[in-house]
Write an enzyme that holds these catalytic residues in place. Structure first.
Site, PDB file in Angstrom:
ATOM      1  N   GLY A 261     -43.731  51.945 -30.916  1.00 15.96           N
ATOM      2  CA  GLY A 261     -42.779  51.581 -29.859  1.00 15.96           C
ATOM      3  C   GLY A 261     -43.273  50.398 -29.057  1.00 15.96           C
ATOM      4  N   GLY A 262     -42.390  49.407 -28.911  1.00 16.69           N
ATOM      5  CA  GLY A 262     -42.721  48.198 -28.163  1.00 16.69           C
ATOM      6  C   GLY A 262     -41.938  48.085 -26.874  1.00 16.69           C
TER       7      GLY A 262
ATOM      8  N   SER B 156     -42.780  48.554 -34.218  1.00 17.36           N
ATOM      9  CA  SER B 156     -41.526  48.729 -33.488  1.00 17.36           C
ATOM     10  C   SER B 156     -40.339  48.429 -34.381  1.00 17.36           C
ATOM     11  CB  SER B 156     -41.501  47.801 -32.272  1.00 17.36           C
ATOM     12  OG  SER B 156     -40.274  47.946 -31.591  1.00 17.36           O
TER      13      SER B 156
ATOM     14  N   ALA C 170     -32.922  48.231 -18.198  1.00 17.17           N
ATOM     15  CA  ALA C 170     -33.061  48.823 -16.858  1.00 17.17           C
ATOM     16  C   ALA C 170     -32.673  47.792 -15.812  1.00 17.17           C
ATOM     17  CB  ALA C 170     -34.478  49.330 -16.639  1.00 17.17           C
TER      18      ALA C 170
ATOM     19  N   PHE D 252     -32.746  53.650  -2.745  1.00 16.35           N
ATOM     20  CA  PHE D 252     -32.312  54.286  -3.978  1.00 16.35           C
ATOM     21  C   PHE D 252     -32.102  55.776  -3.701  1.00 16.35           C
ATOM     22  CE2 PHE D 252     -32.671  53.097  -8.662  1.00 16.35           C
ATOM     23  CZ  PHE D 252     -32.123  51.858  -8.512  1.00 16.35           C
TER      24      PHE D 252
ATOM     25  N   TRP E  53     -40.364  47.495 -38.267  1.00 16.02           N
ATOM     26  CA  TRP E  53     -40.942  48.578 -39.056  1.00 16.02           C
ATOM     27  C   TRP E  53     -40.446  49.865 -38.415  1.00 16.02           C
ATOM     28  CZ3 TRP E  53     -44.647  48.665 -43.129  1.00 16.02           C
ATOM     29  CH2 TRP E  53     -45.059  47.389 -43.572  1.00 16.02           C
TER      30      TRP E  53
ATOM     31  N   GLN F 108     -30.465  64.168 -17.790  1.00 17.44           N
ATOM     32  CA  GLN F 108     -29.883  63.540 -16.601  1.00 17.44           C
ATOM     33  C   GLN F 108     -28.552  62.867 -16.917  1.00 17.44           C
ATOM     34  OE1 GLN F 108     -31.678  59.936 -14.333  1.00 17.44           O
ATOM     35  NE2 GLN F 108     -31.813  61.725 -13.005  1.00 17.44           N
TER      36      GLN F 108
ATOM     37  N   HIS G  69     -26.126  60.210 -15.295  1.00 21.12           N
ATOM     38  CA  HIS G  69     -26.073  59.195 -14.241  1.00 21.12           C
ATOM     39  C   HIS G  69     -24.664  59.205 -13.666  1.00 21.12           C
ATOM     40  CE1 HIS G  69     -26.343  55.392 -12.125  1.00 21.12           C
ATOM     41  NE2 HIS G  69     -27.625  55.313 -12.429  1.00 21.12           N
TER      42      HIS G  69
ATOM     43  N   LEU H  87     -24.070  51.459 -18.157  1.00 23.84           N
ATOM     44  CA  LEU H  87     -24.541  51.806 -16.815  1.00 23.84           C
ATOM     45  C   LEU H  87     -24.126  50.793 -15.747  1.00 23.84           C
ATOM     46  CD1 LEU H  87     -26.466  53.902 -15.412  1.00 23.84           C
ATOM     47  CD2 LEU H  87     -28.138  52.075 -15.424  1.00 23.84           C
TER      48      LEU H  87
ATOM     49  N   GLU I 182     -27.647  52.343 -10.005  1.00 25.77           N
ATOM     50  CA  GLU I 182     -27.692  52.986  -8.693  1.00 25.77           C
ATOM     51  C   GLU I 182     -27.931  51.945  -7.595  1.00 25.77           C
ATOM     52  OE1 GLU I 182     -29.744  56.722  -8.852  1.00 25.77           O
ATOM     53  OE2 GLU I 182     -30.817  56.216  -7.029  1.00 25.77           O
TER      54      GLU I 182
ATOM     55  N   ARG J 286     -29.320  61.965  -8.365  1.00 22.45           N
ATOM     56  CA  ARG J 286     -28.293  61.829  -9.409  1.00 22.45           C
ATOM     57  C   ARG J 286     -27.664  63.153  -9.812  1.00 22.45           C
ATOM     58  NH1 ARG J 286     -31.466  57.249 -12.975  1.00 22.45           N
ATOM     59  NH2 ARG J 286     -31.166  55.635 -11.386  1.00 22.45           N
TER      60      ARG J 286
ATOM     61  N   HIS K 247     -27.869  59.936 -19.393  1.00 19.93           N
ATOM     62  CA  HIS K 247     -28.658  58.757 -19.056  1.00 19.93           C
ATOM     63  C   HIS K 247     -30.141  58.865 -19.383  1.00 19.93           C
ATOM     64  CE1 HIS K 247     -29.784  55.112 -17.018  1.00 19.93           C
ATOM     65  NE2 HIS K 247     -30.521  55.743 -16.142  1.00 19.93           N
TER      66      HIS K 247
ATOM     67  N   ARG L 269     -34.892  63.399 -12.442  1.00 15.67           N
ATOM     68  CA  ARG L 269     -35.692  62.200 -12.162  1.00 15.67           C
ATOM     69  C   ARG L 269     -35.039  61.378 -11.064  1.00 15.67           C
ATOM     70  NH1 ARG L 269     -35.306  56.695 -13.695  1.00 15.67           N
ATOM     71  NH2 ARG L 269     -33.638  56.980 -15.200  1.00 15.67           N
TER      72      ARG L 269
HETATM   73  C1  LIG Z   1     -29.164  51.304 -19.005  1.00 16.31           C
HETATM   74  C2  LIG Z   1     -30.438  51.861 -18.434  1.00 16.31           C
HETATM   75  C3  LIG Z   1     -30.860  51.471 -17.180  1.00 16.31           C
HETATM   76  C4  LIG Z   1     -32.036  51.979 -16.629  1.00 16.31           C
HETATM   77  N1  LIG Z   1     -32.417  51.583 -15.384  1.00 16.31           N
HETATM   78  C5  LIG Z   1     -33.584  52.048 -14.874  1.00 16.31           C
HETATM   79  C6  LIG Z   1     -34.054  51.581 -13.600  1.00 16.31           C
HETATM   80  O1  LIG Z   1     -33.452  50.740 -12.959  1.00 16.31           O
HETATM   81  N2  LIG Z   1     -35.214  52.097 -13.122  1.00 16.31           N
HETATM   82  C7  LIG Z   1     -35.948  53.019 -13.820  1.00 16.31           C
HETATM   83  O2  LIG Z   1     -36.995  53.432 -13.338  1.00 16.31           O
HETATM   84  N3  LIG Z   1     -35.527  53.449 -15.032  1.00 16.31           N
HETATM   85  C8  LIG Z   1     -34.377  52.987 -15.579  1.00 16.31           C
HETATM   86  N4  LIG Z   1     -33.967  53.430 -16.812  1.00 16.31           N
HETATM   87  C9  LIG Z   1     -34.868  54.283 -17.606  1.00 16.31           C
HETATM   88  C10 LIG Z   1     -35.994  53.447 -18.201  1.00 16.31           C
HETATM   89  O3  LIG Z   1     -35.533  52.151 -18.460  1.00 16.31           O
HETATM   90  C11 LIG Z   1     -36.509  54.048 -19.509  1.00 16.31           C
HETATM   91  O4  LIG Z   1     -36.807  55.405 -19.327  1.00 16.31           O
HETATM   92  C12 LIG Z   1     -37.780  53.337 -19.957  1.00 16.31           C
HETATM   93  O5  LIG Z   1     -37.616  51.951 -19.939  1.00 16.31           O
HETATM   94  C13 LIG Z   1     -38.197  53.806 -21.341  1.00 16.31           C
HETATM   95  O6  LIG Z   1     -39.261  53.008 -21.790  1.00 16.31           O
HETATM   96  P1  LIG Z   1     -40.073  53.401 -23.088  1.00 16.31           P
HETATM   97  O7  LIG Z   1     -41.139  52.394 -23.244  1.00 16.31           O
HETATM   98  O8  LIG Z   1     -40.463  54.829 -23.006  1.00 16.31           O
HETATM   99  O9  LIG Z   1     -39.019  53.300 -24.287  1.00 16.31           O
HETATM  100  P2  LIG Z   1     -38.032  52.134 -24.762  1.00 16.31           P
HETATM  101  O10 LIG Z   1     -37.986  50.985 -23.865  1.00 16.31           O
HETATM  102  O11 LIG Z   1     -36.756  52.817 -25.103  1.00 16.31           O
HETATM  103  O12 LIG Z   1     -38.724  51.624 -26.103  1.00 16.31           O
HETATM  104  C14 LIG Z   1     -38.771  52.410 -27.281  1.00 16.31           C
HETATM  105  C15 LIG Z   1     -39.464  51.616 -28.355  1.00 16.31           C
HETATM  106  O13 LIG Z   1     -39.704  52.462 -29.451  1.00 16.31           O
HETATM  107  C16 LIG Z   1     -39.361  51.802 -30.648  1.00 16.31           C
HETATM  108  N5  LIG Z   1     -39.033  52.847 -31.625  1.00 16.31           N
HETATM  109  C17 LIG Z   1     -38.260  53.940 -31.449  1.00 16.31           C
HETATM  110  N6  LIG Z   1     -38.259  54.687 -32.557  1.00 16.31           N
HETATM  111  C18 LIG Z   1     -39.037  54.057 -33.451  1.00 16.31           C
HETATM  112  C19 LIG Z   1     -39.437  54.334 -34.789  1.00 16.31           C
HETATM  113  N7  LIG Z   1     -39.037  55.445 -35.423  1.00 16.31           N
HETATM  114  N8  LIG Z   1     -40.227  53.452 -35.422  1.00 16.31           N
HETATM  115  C20 LIG Z   1     -40.653  52.312 -34.791  1.00 16.31           C
HETATM  116  N9  LIG Z   1     -40.323  52.018 -33.528  1.00 16.31           N
HETATM  117  C21 LIG Z   1     -39.538  52.880 -32.860  1.00 16.31           C
HETATM  118  C22 LIG Z   1     -38.244  50.871 -30.286  1.00 16.31           C
HETATM  119  O14 LIG Z   1     -38.204  49.790 -31.188  1.00 16.31           O
HETATM  120  C23 LIG Z   1     -38.677  50.434 -28.887  1.00 16.31           C
HETATM  121  O15 LIG Z   1     -39.542  49.319 -28.970  1.00 16.31           O
HETATM  122  C24 LIG Z   1     -32.802  52.910 -17.370  1.00 16.31           C
HETATM  123  C25 LIG Z   1     -32.387  53.293 -18.638  1.00 16.31           C
HETATM  124  C26 LIG Z   1     -31.208  52.797 -19.160  1.00 16.31           C
HETATM  125  C27 LIG Z   1     -30.775  53.282 -20.515  1.00 16.31           C
END
Ligand SMILES: Cc1cc2nc3c(=O)[nH]c(=O)nc-3n(C[C@H](O)[C@H](O)[C@H](O)COP(=O)(O)OP(=O)(O)OC[C@H]3O[C@@H](n4cnc5c(N)ncnc54)[C@H](O)[C@@H]3O)c2cc1C
Length: 568
Positions: A10-11, A33, A45, A118, A156, A231, A233, A243, A246, A277, A343, A378
């Protein structure tokens, strides 16, 4: 076979932050990723990220302890308080570090990082970059990973963990560009694959937020925690569930029902639109259910018009764009039709504060993990924070684990065996071909079942009916056929392979929701309307079993704040 000491799957923000930490500790770490890291869902986000910087004139006496209190109260007392304390303390240096790394946060006139109000927070504590905070943070972290020369295997798709005698030894992944499966051996793996929003049909999440990373851990024997806490939203666009941050209410936006009334005065007279929320979504849903939606229909309005064009263009330009392009509404001129939308996954892979799990050498961070800092609900702005705080800690802990372990054993046999097993699985799907079940039909039925039976309000009869449908889908998923068998960029294969994992995670949500006979945070049961601390002040753990989840539990860590009634 490719070897790195540490593989980060994951990236997004969590994966990048973990990889940079491990790289700077001298570890040979690589990121895998399925999309270019800068396109991860973190970049969507909008609203901001919380830290008690005390920069806002109204938050001069804010502290990490107050941030911790708001988080624990917001979680309906299900969050582990030691983890919350760690996160809220670390928030301050972590945000200043991002600032120093070049993250372009919005500023007050005196040059300090700007903060906005918020939901569920006693103080304006949410740092932001206009309404593109995640995009700014994500690109800052991509730059740090490039600077640290972290190798990135982009496009990948990881399909399975490699586990030998209770130790995680790497992953098998599909090379989307060249085709074929490859084993990546490693001394530790960090899962950072994001949330499971797409198990619902009405989600704000990216198409790739399927929860498959959680499923890979689950299938490898790692329990998933608190899955029933999903959650909703309050403000997703009516037709697409995209989205509307908020931050729009943080900047002063109103929620209006069909009678033109700011109905939140009935549900949260003090906090109004900035209640947490779970409470705001339930209030909207109640208005809709009782016939007070707009024209009696299934939506209400988010009204920003009184903020004026200047403020909307400066603070919420992305929201305006999205509303114009996806709902045909310019918020400067008209109110925006909105509905509560799936959400965020509060639940996920059961980890400790260092991202460690029950499986040696296997860590998780970000939305796919459940530390737990969000408990039953959350607070907005705490998830971006979680990714960088716990991504950093997981990276450091995995680096330490690698330093402490002896030389890696020969993994050739294990790698060959696991790749062969994945190839056999895909071969089986392909052999069924179009004669098998249509995976897209199964997926559509699953996501609408989750929306209709495990939504904002829940009760036993509706959930039992939903669980029966899910168990029937579980049978059908065993018979799906792969339509397209090309080797290169086979998205059909990815969607088909991940479906089984999605159904298993969705079944975990369903089982947890039925078992938890109380209302807490986002889990709101009309047949058990009260929180029941005597029986349910505990985390649920779902253990994978081929016939369906086996549920256990785990105590909640208290220590700072005793559970109280939640009033806003
Ligand atoms: C529209 C939206 C708005 C938001 N706004 C806010 C905000 O304002 N403030 C806040 O605190 N939170 C917010 N959130 C929540 C927050 O953005 C996310 O919880 C957080 O960014 C998740 O980050 P992460 O690194 O865990 O995963 P992600 O950013 O989802 O990254 C997942 C990574 O995993 C990789 N991946 C997944 N499965 C595989 C696989 N099988 N093989 C290889 N790679 C894989 C993908 O390529 C990606 O790079 C928001 C969420 C959404 C959807």
């Amino acid at each position: 076979m490719i070897h790195h000491e540490l593989i980060v799957v994951g990236g997004g923000l969590a994966g990048l932050r973990a990889a940079v930490e491990a790289r700077n500790a001298g570890i040979d770490v690589a990121i895998l990723s399925q999309v270019w890291p800068g396109r991860s869902h973190s970049g969507a986000a909008q609203g901001g990220v919380n830290a008690a910087l005390a920069n806002h004139p109204e938050s001069a006496d804010d502290t990490w302890e107050k941030h911790a209190f708001d988080t624990v109260k917001g979680s309906d007392y299900l969050a582990d308080q030691d983890a919350v304390a760690q996160m809220t303390k670390d928030a301050i240096p972590v945000i200043y570090q991002l600032d120093q790394w070049g993250c372009p946060f919005s500023r007050f006139d005196n040059g300090t990082i700007a903060q906005r109000p918020f939901g569920g927070a006693g103080y304006p504590r949410t740092c932001y970059g206009a309404d593109k905070t995640g995009h700014y943070m994500l690109h800052t972290m991509v730059e740090r990973a490039v600077k640290a020369e972290v190798p990135m295997y982009v496009e990948w798709f990881v399909t399975r963990l490699m586990v030998d005698e209770g130790v995680c030894r790497g992953v098998v992944a599909y090379d989307m560009i060249k085709g074929g499966f490859e084993a990546f051996t490693a001394d530790a793996v960090i899962m950072a694959t994001g949330g499971a929003g797409r198990t619902y049909s009405n989600s704000t999440n990216a198409i790739i937020s399927t929860g498959y990373g959680m499923a890979m851990a689950y299938h490898a024997g790692v329990p998933l925690k608190d899955l029933e806490f999903v959650q909703f939203h309050p403000t997703g666009l009516l037709t697409t569930n995209i989205l509307m941050t908020e931050g729009a209410r943080g900047e002063g936006g109103y929620l209006l029902n069909g009678e033109g009334e700011r109905f939140m005065q009935r549900y949260a007279p003090k906090a109004m639109e900035l209640a947490p929320r779970d409470i705001t979504s339930r209030s909207i849903q109640t208005e809709i259910n009782e016939g007070r939606g707009i024209d009696g229909k299934g939506f209400v309005y988010l009204d920003l018009r009184h903020l004026g064009a200047e403020k909307i263009l400066e603070k919420l330009p992305g929201i305006r764009d999205l509303a114009i392009h996806f709902e045909g509404v310019d918020p400067i001129e008209e109110p925006i039709p909105i509905v509560p939308s799936q959400h965020y996954s509060m639940g996920g892979i059961d980890t400790d504060m260092d991202g460690a799990t029950d499986l040696a050498g296997f860590y998780a961070a970000g939305e796919c993990a459940c530390v737990s800092v969000h408990g039953g609900n959350r607070l907005g702005g705490n998830s971006l924070l979680e990714t960088v705080v716990f991504g950093r800690r997981a990276g450091a802990a995995a680096a330490q684990h690698i330093r402490n372990s002896g030389p890696s054993p020969d993994m050739t046999v294990l790698a060959g065996r696991t790749v062969a097993a994945v190839e056999a699985q895909v071969g089986g799907l392909a052999a069924r071909g179009a004669a098998g079940e249509d995976p897209y039909a199964v997926r559509a039925e699953m996501t609408t079942t989750m929306k209709d039976h495990f939504g904002v309000f829940r009760d036993a009869a509706t959930m039992h009916a939903g669980l029966d449908k899910m168990l029937a889908l579980k049978e059908r998923v065993g018979n799906v056929g792969l339509r397209h068998t090309g080797g290169v960029l086979n998205l059909d294969m990815i969607r088909t392979v991940e479906l089984e994992g999605m159904v298993d995670v969705a079944l975990g949500i369903a089982a947890g929701a039925l078992a938890r006979t109380e209302s807490r945070g986002s889990h709101s049961r009309t047949d058990y309307p009260d929180r029941d601390d005597t029986h349910w002040l505990k985390h649920t753990l779902a253990h994978y079993h081929p016939e369906g989840p086996r549920l256990g539990s785990k105590p909640v860590t208290l220590g700072m704040f005793e559970p109280q009634e939640r009033k806003y």
